[in-house]
Design an enzyme around this catalytic site. Sequence first.
Site, PDB file in Angstrom:
ATOM      1  N   CYS A 193       0.831  -1.201  -0.067  1.00 29.28           N
ATOM      2  CA  CYS A 193      -0.074   0.073   0.113  1.00 29.28           C
ATOM      3  C   CYS A 193       0.787   1.303   0.062  1.00 29.28           C
ATOM      4  CB  CYS A 193      -1.011   0.130   1.125  1.00 29.28           C
ATOM      5  SG  CYS A 193      -2.372   0.953   1.070  1.00 29.28           S
ATOM      6  N   HIS A 194       0.781   2.084   1.034  1.00 30.47           N
ATOM      7  CA  HIS A 194       1.544   3.213   1.063  1.00 30.47           C
ATOM      8  C   HIS A 194       3.246   3.006   1.825  1.00 30.47           C
ATOM      9  CE1 HIS A 194      -2.435   5.146   0.771  1.00 30.47           C
ATOM     10  NE2 HIS A 194      -1.847   5.928   0.374  1.00 30.47           N
TER      11      HIS A 194
END
Length: 190
Positions: free
Chosen positions: A113-114
């Site tokens: 994800c991030h």
Amino acid sequence: MTGSLSGRRVAFLVAPEGAEQVELTQPWKAVQDAEGLPELISFEHGDVQAFNHLDKADVFRVDKPVSEASVDDYVGLVLPGGVANPDLLRTDRASVDFVAQFFRANKPVAAICHAPWTLIEADVVRGKRMTSYPSLQTDLRNAGADWVDDEVVVDNGLVTSRNPDDLPAFCRKMVEELAEQAEHGQAAHA
């Protein structure tokens, strides 16, 4: 899951708050299911606050502060996402150095994800084929990565995925890379 971690330790690095809970707990369980020993690393002793998107979720006990953690003690590193988690990690010099040490030691790193924001700060994405949450693609390309929109991408021990929907594939590939390192001590990130 393919492969066994046979009691090997795997570091999970998170900031004091902001980690996406499912991106922490599902890979954690995958490591345990492969007979590995996950350890939660953060800025200091105490607890970390996980989140379900923007809502507070569960609290988890830190096993060791990053200042006391040694890359030599782990077969690999997992970086859960969440927007705030990697944003805080990339401002902590000890955490950024810890991440970079896994690359220098040629040990597997899994980021979802991030989480690749922390990899950008550690200056380890140049020339790597990888994915992430779509909003990071420009940041990753600007840092020299070859960003692709795939469920899971593996590049010489670096495992990346886009979001929680990709967790089954992410966990499977993460365990494969960690198990290969544990069983054969083969270099990653070459």
